[in-house]
Design a protein around this motif. Structure first.
Motif, PDB file in Angstrom:
ATOM      1  N   VAL A 312       0.850  -1.175   0.000  1.00  0.00           N
ATOM      2  CA  VAL A 312       0.000   0.000   0.000  1.00  0.00           C
ATOM      3  C   VAL A 312       0.897   1.238   0.000  1.00  0.00           C
ATOM      4  N   PHE A 313       0.480   2.255  -0.756  1.00  0.00           N
ATOM      5  CA  PHE A 313       1.292   3.482  -0.836  1.00  0.00           C
ATOM      6  C   PHE A 313       0.384   4.683  -0.975  1.00  0.00           C
ATOM      7  N   ARG A 314       0.980   5.879  -0.744  1.00  0.00           N
ATOM      8  CA  ARG A 314       0.190   7.115  -0.770  1.00  0.00           C
ATOM      9  C   ARG A 314       0.584   7.910  -2.018  1.00  0.00           C
ATOM     10  N   PRO A 315      -0.283   7.949  -3.027  1.00  0.00           N
ATOM     11  CA  PRO A 315       0.125   8.591  -4.284  1.00  0.00           C
ATOM     12  C   PRO A 315       0.194  10.111  -4.198  1.00  0.00           C
ATOM     13  N   GLY A 316      -0.428  10.702  -3.159  1.00  0.00           N
ATOM     14  CA  GLY A 316      -0.395  12.163  -3.057  1.00  0.00           C
ATOM     15  C   GLY A 316      -1.486  12.840  -3.872  1.00  0.00           C
ATOM     16  N   TYR A 317      -2.222  12.086  -4.643  1.00  0.00           N
ATOM     17  CA  TYR A 317      -3.391  12.582  -5.377  1.00  0.00           C
ATOM     18  C   TYR A 317      -4.560  11.667  -5.050  1.00  0.00           C
ATOM     19  N   SER A 318      -5.747  12.041  -5.516  1.00  0.00           N
ATOM     20  CA  SER A 318      -6.927  11.238  -5.244  1.00  0.00           C
ATOM     21  C   SER A 318      -6.699   9.779  -5.684  1.00  0.00           C
ATOM     22  N   PRO A 319      -6.768   8.829  -4.746  1.00  0.00           N
ATOM     23  CA  PRO A 319      -6.572   7.423  -5.116  1.00  0.00           C
ATOM     24  C   PRO A 319      -7.549   6.977  -6.211  1.00  0.00           C
ATOM     25  N   GLN A 320      -8.760   7.517  -6.183  1.00  0.00           N
ATOM     26  CA  GLN A 320      -9.744   7.121  -7.193  1.00  0.00           C
ATOM     27  C   GLN A 320      -9.279   7.561  -8.584  1.00  0.00           C
ATOM     28  N   GLN A 321      -8.714   8.774  -8.641  1.00  0.00           N
ATOM     29  CA  GLN A 321      -8.269   9.262  -9.950  1.00  0.00           C
ATOM     30  C   GLN A 321      -7.010   8.537 -10.429  1.00  0.00           C
ATOM     31  N   VAL A 322      -6.138   8.236  -9.510  1.00  0.00           N
ATOM     32  CA  VAL A 322      -4.941   7.473  -9.886  1.00  0.00           C
ATOM     33  C   VAL A 322      -5.377   6.104 -10.408  1.00  0.00           C
ATOM     34  N   TYR A 323      -6.313   5.489  -9.700  1.00  0.00           N
ATOM     35  CA  TYR A 323      -6.848   4.181 -10.097  1.00  0.00           C
ATOM     36  C   TYR A 323      -7.448   4.248 -11.503  1.00  0.00           C
ATOM     37  N   GLU A 324      -8.259   5.276 -11.757  1.00  0.00           N
ATOM     38  CA  GLU A 324      -8.930   5.379 -13.059  1.00  0.00           C
ATOM     39  C   GLU A 324      -7.937   5.610 -14.191  1.00  0.00           C
ATOM     40  N   ARG A 325      -6.939   6.430 -13.914  1.00  0.00           N
ATOM     41  CA  ARG A 325      -5.940   6.695 -14.966  1.00  0.00           C
ATOM     42  C   ARG A 325      -5.063   5.473 -15.231  1.00  0.00           C
ATOM     43  N   LEU A 326      -4.817   4.697 -14.195  1.00  0.00           N
ATOM     44  CA  LEU A 326      -4.087   3.442 -14.408  1.00  0.00           C
ATOM     45  C   LEU A 326      -4.951   2.462 -15.207  1.00  0.00           C
ATOM     46  N   LEU A 327      -6.259   2.456 -14.909  1.00  0.00           N
ATOM     47  CA  LEU A 327      -7.177   1.579 -15.656  1.00  0.00           C
ATOM     48  C   LEU A 327      -7.101   1.857 -17.152  1.00  0.00           C
ATOM     49  N   GLN A 328      -7.081   3.151 -17.487  1.00  0.00           N
ATOM     50  CA  GLN A 328      -7.027   3.517 -18.908  1.00  0.00           C
ATOM     51  C   GLN A 328      -5.766   2.986 -19.581  1.00  0.00           C
ATOM     52  N   ARG A 329      -4.751   2.729 -18.754  1.00  0.00           N
ATOM     53  CA  ARG A 329      -3.502   2.169 -19.294  1.00  0.00           C
ATOM     54  C   ARG A 329      -3.448   0.655 -19.127  1.00  0.00           C
ATOM     55  N   GLY A 330      -4.584   0.088 -18.767  1.00  0.00           N
ATOM     56  CA  GLY A 330      -4.669  -1.372 -18.690  1.00  0.00           C
ATOM     57  C   GLY A 330      -4.058  -1.972 -17.434  1.00  0.00           C
ATOM     58  N   ALA A 379      -9.287  15.286 -14.991  1.00  0.00           N
ATOM     59  CA  ALA A 379      -9.341  13.824 -15.098  1.00  0.00           C
ATOM     60  C   ALA A 379     -10.768  13.328 -15.048  1.00  0.00           C
ATOM     61  N   GLU A 380     -11.687  14.129 -14.488  1.00  0.00           N
ATOM     62  CA  GLU A 380     -13.088  13.687 -14.373  1.00  0.00           C
ATOM     63  C   GLU A 380     -13.676  13.397 -15.749  1.00  0.00           C
ATOM     64  N   GLU A 381     -13.324  14.250 -16.718  1.00  0.00           N
ATOM     65  CA  GLU A 381     -13.959  14.103 -18.029  1.00  0.00           C
ATOM     66  C   GLU A 381     -13.584  12.787 -18.688  1.00  0.00           C
ATOM     67  N   GLY A 382     -14.589  12.119 -19.152  1.00  0.00           N
ATOM     68  CA  GLY A 382     -14.332  10.924 -19.939  1.00  0.00           C
ATOM     69  C   GLY A 382     -13.847   9.720 -19.148  1.00  0.00           C
ATOM     70  N   THR A 383     -13.754   9.852 -17.821  1.00  0.00           N
ATOM     71  CA  THR A 383     -13.341   8.679 -17.040  1.00  0.00           C
ATOM     72  C   THR A 383     -14.558   8.088 -16.363  1.00  0.00           C
ATOM     73  N   LEU A 384     -14.434   6.900 -15.881  1.00  0.00           N
ATOM     74  CA  LEU A 384     -15.588   6.292 -15.224  1.00  0.00           C
ATOM     75  C   LEU A 384     -15.166   5.588 -13.949  1.00  0.00           C
ATOM     76  N   THR A 385     -16.119   5.441 -13.095  1.00  0.00           N
ATOM     77  CA  THR A 385     -15.877   4.746 -11.840  1.00  0.00           C
ATOM     78  C   THR A 385     -16.491   3.378 -11.943  1.00  0.00           C
ATOM     79  N   LEU A 386     -15.652   2.352 -11.839  1.00  0.00           N
ATOM     80  CA  LEU A 386     -16.206   0.999 -11.944  1.00  0.00           C
ATOM     81  C   LEU A 386     -16.536   0.470 -10.566  1.00  0.00           C
TER      82      LEU A 386
END
Ligand SMILES: Cc1ncc(COP(=O)(O)O)c(C=O)c1O
Length: 386
Positions: A312-330, A379-386
């Protein structure tokens, strides 16, 4: 017809467990073909090949009920675990998750108290609340260690259960022998201590508690383990408890009849023999977590030293947004909010290639978020929360 059915208010109000996002969901949403899942602490090497082979050969026995198979599995578990255990010390279950439900069913009545130590596995709170029990939270210390004195102070005549998760999900930290001995010395006999050891096979720290010692001593403890992690059989659903025979016999009464399929038990027995797969898995996890820890520390992301197959680590940004942006990269990871760590992300140790791909993707995501500014609003635009 307008009358509503009466719902059990405890079940209706209990938190719901949400699983990590699946490869299929991400592939479909983003049109990706190469998605890696590092979200649910599964085995990156796949299932034990011996288990797969045994399951295939058991298919022709599916006309029989599986009772005898459970006896055999408990015999094999006793032989495998050793440490003075006999088949009477074992109860099997549909994954460790079902065992946690059986424990709450068997030992907790409405209004009674159960102690657990956030940040930790959400299923303890879910099971306690479903029973109408009273969750008593004793936080881990700032170093994510068990605060034994605070736990003992929280024990009352109404306490029924104390959950100790070691290695703990999501921090990967452990309870040491000395800490556990101190806990067990102070815990009164009306309390059952549950040692959740879903990840014990990944520990390489000499000081980890030997909880089976308490089982041998006839203390009121239940040790929970699983085939989902080191054996790579999360989809097969097999877990088990080790307890003194009187407790095991009582837990057995909380099972459904024929709770595990013949295939599940056959696969589990074969996996116990698959020493090669276990050794390979342990080796890539121990190497991989060292490498990942080093990378995350170099990036200044505060990884917690882990004795498990995740970090577990602290990305320093919203974990949800980091998660979503990583998702977009598979790359699928897990925001740790549901595990009481709202500022953290949890990543499962993968193969060396997966670990490298995750770190490269994370570097890109963090650079992108820095460019967007602290909130990462765009980052909100065009991203989704699964
Ligand atoms: C701490 C802990 N205990 C128990 C389990 C239950 O796993 P399973 O039901 O797959 O055996 C998990 C699964 O992630 C876990 O993290």
């Amino acid at each position: 017809m307008s009358d509503k059915p009466h719902l059990n208010p405890h079940i209706a109000a209990a938190p719901v467990y949400t699983a990590g996002t699946s490869v299929e969901e991400v592939a479909a949403r983003y049109g990706l073909t190469d998605v890696i899942k590092m979200a649910s602490n599964e085995n990156a090497l796949g299932p034990s090949p011996k288990a797969v082979e045994a399951i295939a050969s058991a298919l022709t026995a599916l006309n029989f009920y599986p009772r005898v198979t459970d006896d055999k599995l408990r015999e094999r578990l006793a032989a495998h675990v050793g440490a003075g255990m006999t088949p009477d010390n074992f109860v099997t279950s549909n994954g460790g998750s079902e065992m946690l439900a059986m424990i709450a069913m068997g030992f907790l009545e409405e209004g009674e108290e159960a102690i657990f130590c956030p940040p930790t596995f959400l299923l303890y709170e879910i099971q306690v609340r479903r029973r109408g029990g009273q969750p008593v939270k004793v936080d881990l210390t700032p170093e994510y260690r068990y605060d034994v004195d605070a736990i003992l102070d929280a024990v009352t005549p109404s306490t029924r259960l104390i959950y100790i998760c070691s290695p703990n999900n999501p921090t990967g930290t452990i309870i040491t022998q000395e800490e556990a001995d101190r806990l067990m010395a102070g815990v009164p006999d009306h309390v059952v201590v549950v040692f959740d050891e879903a990840y014990i096979e990944f520990v390489d720290h000499d000081d980890h508690v030997d909880s089976l010692k308490y089982v041998r001593d006839g203390r009121h403890v239940i040790v929970v383990r699983t085939f989902s992690k080191i054996y790579g059989l999360a989809g097969l659903r097999v877990g088990y408890a080790i307890a003194p025979p009187e407790l095991a016999q009582y837990l057995w009464r909380c099972r459904q009849p024929f709770h595990l399929s013949t295939l599940a038990m056959t696969g589990a027995m074969a996996a116990l023999e698959d020493r090669e797969h276990v050794a390979r898995t342990r080796a890539i996890v121990i190497e991989g977590r060292k490498w990942l820890h080093h990378q995350l520390a170099e990036m200044g992301l505060d990884p917690v030293p882990s004795q498990s197959n995740f970090i577990v680590f602290r990305p320093g940004y919203s974990p949800q947004q980091v998660y979503e942006r990583l998702l977009q990269r598979g790359v699928v990871v897990r925001p740790a909010g549901p595990f009481y760590m709202p500022e953290h992300v949890r990543v499962t140790v993968g193969t060396p290639e997966q670990n490298e791909r995750f770190i490269a993707a994370l570097r890109e995501v963090l650079a992108e978020m820095e460019e967007l500014g602290e909130s990462g609003q765009k980052a909100e635009e065009g991203t989704l929360t699964l």
